[in-house]
Design a protein around this motif. Structure first.
Motif, PDB file in Angstrom:
ATOM      1  N   UNK A  78      46.351   1.770  55.143  1.00 26.91           N
ATOM      2  CA  UNK A  78      46.256   3.216  55.296  1.00 26.91           C
ATOM      3  C   UNK A  78      46.851   3.692  56.606  1.00 26.91           C
ATOM      4  N   UNK A  79      46.546   2.996  57.690  1.00 26.56           N
ATOM      5  CA  UNK A  79      47.072   3.370  59.007  1.00 26.56           C
ATOM      6  C   UNK A  79      48.588   3.190  59.058  1.00 26.56           C
ATOM      7  N   UNK A  80      49.090   2.050  58.545  1.00 28.40           N
ATOM      8  CA  UNK A  80      50.520   1.775  58.593  1.00 28.40           C
ATOM      9  C   UNK A  80      51.316   2.748  57.735  1.00 28.40           C
ATOM     10  N   UNK A  81      50.811   3.060  56.545  1.00 26.15           N
ATOM     11  CA  UNK A  81      51.508   4.016  55.672  1.00 26.15           C
ATOM     12  C   UNK A  81      51.599   5.382  56.344  1.00 26.15           C
ATOM     13  N   UNK A  82      50.528   5.802  56.983  1.00 25.87           N
ATOM     14  CA  UNK A  82      50.533   7.096  57.664  1.00 25.87           C
ATOM     15  C   UNK A  82      51.506   7.096  58.833  1.00 25.87           C
ATOM     16  N   UNK A  83      51.542   6.002  59.582  1.00 32.48           N
ATOM     17  CA  UNK A  83      52.483   5.907  60.704  1.00 32.48           C
ATOM     18  C   UNK A  83      53.921   6.028  60.216  1.00 32.48           C
ATOM     19  N   UNK A  84      54.237   5.373  59.099  1.00 32.81           N
ATOM     20  CA  UNK A  84      55.592   5.461  58.532  1.00 32.81           C
ATOM     21  C   UNK A  84      55.893   6.884  58.081  1.00 32.81           C
ATOM     22  N   UNK A  85      54.929   7.547  57.433  1.00 36.47           N
ATOM     23  CA  UNK A  85      55.140   8.917  56.967  1.00 36.47           C
ATOM     24  C   UNK A  85      55.367   9.877  58.132  1.00 36.47           C
ATOM     25  N   UNK A  86      54.612   9.702  59.214  1.00 31.45           N
ATOM     26  CA  UNK A  86      54.803  10.559  60.387  1.00 31.45           C
ATOM     27  C   UNK A  86      56.185  10.340  60.983  1.00 31.45           C
ATOM     28  N   UNK A  87      56.600   9.081  61.102  1.00 34.50           N
ATOM     29  CA  UNK A  87      57.923   8.773  61.670  1.00 34.50           C
ATOM     30  C   UNK A  87      59.048   9.336  60.811  1.00 34.50           C
ATOM     31  N   UNK A  88      58.895   9.251  59.484  1.00 37.01           N
ATOM     32  CA  UNK A  88      59.953   9.721  58.590  1.00 37.01           C
ATOM     33  C   UNK A  88      60.041  11.244  58.544  1.00 37.01           C
ATOM     34  N   UNK A  89      58.891  11.914  58.638  1.00 34.84           N
ATOM     35  CA  UNK A  89      58.898  13.373  58.484  1.00 34.84           C
ATOM     36  C   UNK A  89      59.025  14.127  59.801  1.00 34.84           C
ATOM     37  N   UNK A  90      58.698  13.493  60.908  1.00 38.30           N
ATOM     38  CA  UNK A  90      58.674  14.190  62.199  1.00 38.30           C
ATOM     39  C   UNK A  90      59.977  14.938  62.504  1.00 38.30           C
ATOM     40  N   UNK A  91      61.174  14.351  62.273  1.00 44.09           N
ATOM     41  CA  UNK A  91      62.412  15.095  62.579  1.00 44.09           C
ATOM     42  C   UNK A  91      62.589  16.362  61.751  1.00 44.09           C
ATOM     43  N   UNK A  92      61.838  16.505  60.655  1.00 45.30           N
ATOM     44  CA  UNK A  92      62.008  17.646  59.758  1.00 45.30           C
ATOM     45  C   UNK A  92      60.893  18.686  59.882  1.00 45.30           C
ATOM     46  N   UNK A  93      59.975  18.482  60.792  1.00 46.10           N
ATOM     47  CA  UNK A  93      58.848  19.407  60.909  1.00 46.10           C
ATOM     48  C   UNK A  93      59.312  20.830  61.223  1.00 46.10           C
ATOM     49  N   UNK A  94      60.245  20.991  62.164  1.00 38.20           N
ATOM     50  CA  UNK A  94      60.709  22.329  62.550  1.00 38.20           C
ATOM     51  C   UNK A  94      61.440  22.998  61.387  1.00 38.20           C
ATOM     52  N   UNK A  95      62.256  22.244  60.670  1.00 33.96           N
ATOM     53  CA  UNK A  95      62.991  22.811  59.536  1.00 33.96           C
ATOM     54  C   UNK A  95      62.032  23.260  58.443  1.00 33.96           C
ATOM     55  N   UNK A  96      60.998  22.451  58.198  1.00 35.04           N
ATOM     56  CA  UNK A  96      60.038  22.826  57.165  1.00 35.04           C
ATOM     57  C   UNK A  96      59.242  24.059  57.588  1.00 35.04           C
ATOM     58  N   UNK A  97      58.909  24.153  58.882  1.00 38.57           N
ATOM     59  CA  UNK A  97      58.222  25.350  59.394  1.00 38.57           C
ATOM     60  C   UNK A  97      59.031  26.604  59.082  1.00 38.57           C
ATOM     61  N   UNK A  98      60.338  26.532  59.348  1.00 40.61           N
ATOM     62  CA  UNK A  98      61.205  27.681  59.131  1.00 40.61           C
ATOM     63  C   UNK A  98      61.240  28.077  57.658  1.00 40.61           C
ATOM     64  N   UNK A  99      61.368  27.069  56.772  1.00 39.28           N
ATOM     65  CA  UNK A  99      61.383  27.363  55.336  1.00 39.28           C
ATOM     66  C   UNK A  99      60.045  27.934  54.885  1.00 39.28           C
ATOM     67  N   UNK A 100      58.965  27.331  55.340  1.00 43.85           N
ATOM     68  CA  UNK A 100      57.635  27.744  54.897  1.00 43.85           C
ATOM     69  C   UNK A 100      57.310  29.173  55.299  1.00 43.85           C
ATOM     70  N   UNK A 101      57.755  29.590  56.475  1.00 39.61           N
ATOM     71  CA  UNK A 101      57.390  30.908  56.989  1.00 39.61           C
ATOM     72  C   UNK A 101      58.357  32.016  56.589  1.00 39.61           C
ATOM     73  N   UNK A 102      59.642  31.685  56.415  1.00 40.78           N
ATOM     74  CA  UNK A 102      60.639  32.749  56.293  1.00 40.78           C
ATOM     75  C   UNK A 102      61.398  32.779  54.969  1.00 40.78           C
TER      76      UNK A 102
END
Length: 394
Positions: free
Chosen positions: A218-242
Motif C-alpha cells: 500500500x505504501x509503495x503503490x502510493x509513493x509510485x502514484x505520487x511520483x507519477x502524478x506530481x508533475x501534472x498537479x498544476x495542469x490538472x488544477x487548471x483544468x478542474x477549475x477553469x
C-alpha cells in the motif's frame, strides 16, 4: 523473492507484532478483557458452524430454538491499554468519520486549495487500491493466529492496505502542496507526515486486518502514484477549475467508475466505500469549479506563501465554531439526501422499505451513495463557506 513475499504475508508475523504490543488471542479460556464470560466452547453451543470465504472468520448460525450467541466478537486480552487506544485511534483515521470531518476542516480553516489537492489524490489512490483488492483477491490474515478487531471489513480482501494508501497519500500530498501556500518548517512537516502515515499503517497490523505485505505494498503503490502524478498537479488544477468540461468529466467519469467497479461473487463493502469516495470527489470538483464561476473561491489572500495562522484563543474558538457548523451541515446533508435517494430508488424498483438487504444491490447501492456524497461535496465547497460569511465566522 518468493520466499520474502511469503514471509511478509505470514499471519504469524502479524500475531507476533500484536503480542509485542500487548494484544493476545484468548482461545478456549475464560480470561481476558475481550472474552465472552460464561461462553461455552464452540462444539457445545447450539446451532452449526460454517466457514465463510477464506479471508474471514467463522460465523455462528443461530438455531431458532436456541439463544442468540454473539460469537463473532473477538476474544482477546489487552495488556497495554495505551498502545491499544493509540492504534485504534490511528485506525480510525482511515474511516468515513475522519474523512467527512478532517478533509473539510482543512477547507474551512486552512486553505480550499489544499483540500482540493487532498481530495483528488485521496480518490485516485483509494479507487486503485480498492479495485486492486477485488482483482487480486488475496486474503486477510486468518484468525487464529491473529486477533481481528474490525469485523465490518473482514469480508474484504487484503492487498493492498487502503488505510496505508490513504494515510500516505493525504500526509505527503499535503506536505508537497503546502510550501507554495503556507510558511512552515518543511522538516517538521516531514516528521509529522511520516509519523501519521506510519501510525495508521501499523494500526492495520495491530487490528489484525492486514499482513505486513499488504501494508508495504500500500505504501509503495502510493509513493509510485505520487511520483507519477506530481508533475501534472498544476495542469490538472487548471483544468478542474477553469475548463467548461470539468464538471461534466467529473460527474460522468466518476459515476462510470462506480458502476464498472470489479464484481465479486459475494457482497463486500469495497464497492460502496469506493462509490462514497468517488461521489465526494465528484461533488467537490463541481463545487470548486462553480466557486470560480461565482467569483469567490475563498482561497488564501495576499502574497503567497502566507504565514501559518496564529493560534490565539479567538482563532481557536472561531475555528472550532466553523468546524462545528460545517460538520452539522455535512452530516445533515448526508442524512437527508441518503433518505430521499433511498426512498426514490425503493419506489422506482418497487421494493418494500423494510428490505434492508436491497441496499447491497448494485442498482441501489451505487446511485444512493454516489448522489448522497456528491451532495455532501457540493455543500462542503459551495454552501458552508457562505454560511460562515452570514454568521460572521470568516
Amino acid at each position: 523473492m518468493q520466499e520474502l513475499l511469503a514471509y511478509l504475508q505470514d499471519p504469524e508475523l502479524v500475531a507476533r507484532f500484536q503480542r509485542r504490543c500487548g494484544l493476545y488471542l484468548m482461545e478456549g479460556s475464560n480470561r481476558g478483557s475481550g472474552r465472552i464470560t460464561g461462553e461455552k466452547p464452540r462444539e457445545q453451543q447450539e446451532g452449526s458452524w460454517d466457514h465463510q470465504d477464506r479471508n474471514s472468520n467463522y460465523e455462528y448460525k443461530e438455531n431458532p430454538a436456541g439463544p442468540v450467541q454473539d460469537c463473532r466478537k473477538p476474544r482477546y486480552e489487552v495488556r497495554n491499554w495505551l498502545l491499544h487506544f493509540l492504534f485504534l485511534l490511528s485506525a480510525g483515521l482511515g474511516h468515513e468519520v475522519f474523512y467527512i470531518t478532517c478533509l473539510p476542516c482543512i477547507h474551512w480553516n486552512l486553505d480550499p486549495f489544499l483540500c482540493r489537492r487532498l481530495v483528488n489524490m485521496w480518490a485516485l489512490v483509494m479507487y486503485i487500491g480498492q479495485a486492486m483488492k477485488d482483482l487480486l483477491k488475496l486474503p486477510r490474515p486468518p484468525s487464529p493466529p491473529v486477533v481481528k478487531l474490525e469485523m465490518r471489513v473482514d469480508a474484504e480482501y487484503g492487498l493492498p492496505s487502503t488505510h496505508a494508501m490513504a494515510a500516505t497519500a493525504i500526509s505527503f500530498t499535503l506536505l508537497l502542496s503546502a510550501p507554495s501556500r503556507l510558511q512552515f518548517c518543511f522538516q517538521t512537516g516531514l516528521l509529522i507526515a511520516a509519523t501519521l502515515s506510519s501510525m495508521v499503517s501499523l494500526s492495520r497490523l495491530y487490528t489484525g486486518m492486514h499482513s505486513v505485505l499488504d501494508v508495504v505494498c500500500g505504501i509503495l503503490i502510493t509513493a509510485v502514484l505520487i511520483l507519477l502524478t506530481y508533475p501534472w498537479w498544476e495542469s490538472f488544477d487548471s483544468f478542474q477549475l477553469y475548463s467548461p468540461l470539468s464538471p461534466i468529466v467529473a460527474l460522468s467519469l466518476l459515476l462510470l467508475l462506480s458502476y464498472t467497479y470489479p464484481e465479486l461473487d459475494h457482497y463486500s463493502t469495497t464497492r460502496g466505500d469506493t462509490t462514497t469516495i468517488l461521489g465526494a470527489c465528484a461533488g467537490s470538483s463541481v463545487g470548486y469549479w462553480l466557486n470560480v464561476q461565482l467569483g469567490n473561491t475563498f482561497d488564501l489572500q495576499g502574497s503567497l506563501p502566507v504565514p501559518l495562522p496564529a493560534l490565539t484563543a479567538q482563532a481557536v474558538a472561531r475555528g472550532a465554531a466553523r468546524s462545528l457548523v460545517g460538520i452539522v451541515a455535512l452530516v445533515g446533508t448526508r442524512q437527508v439526501v441518503r433518505t430521499l435517494t433511498l426512498d426514490a430508488l425503493y419506489s422506482w424498483y418497487k421494493l418494500p422499505k423494510t428490505d434492508k438487504e436491497a441496499r447491497k444491490r448494485k442498482e441501489i447501492e451505487v446511485p444512493s451513495k454516489f448522489v448522497t456524497y456528491t451532495a455532501v461535496g457540493l455543500v462542503n465547497t459551495i454552501v458552508v463557506n457562505r454560511v460562515f460569511v452570514l454568521l460572521g465566522l470568516l
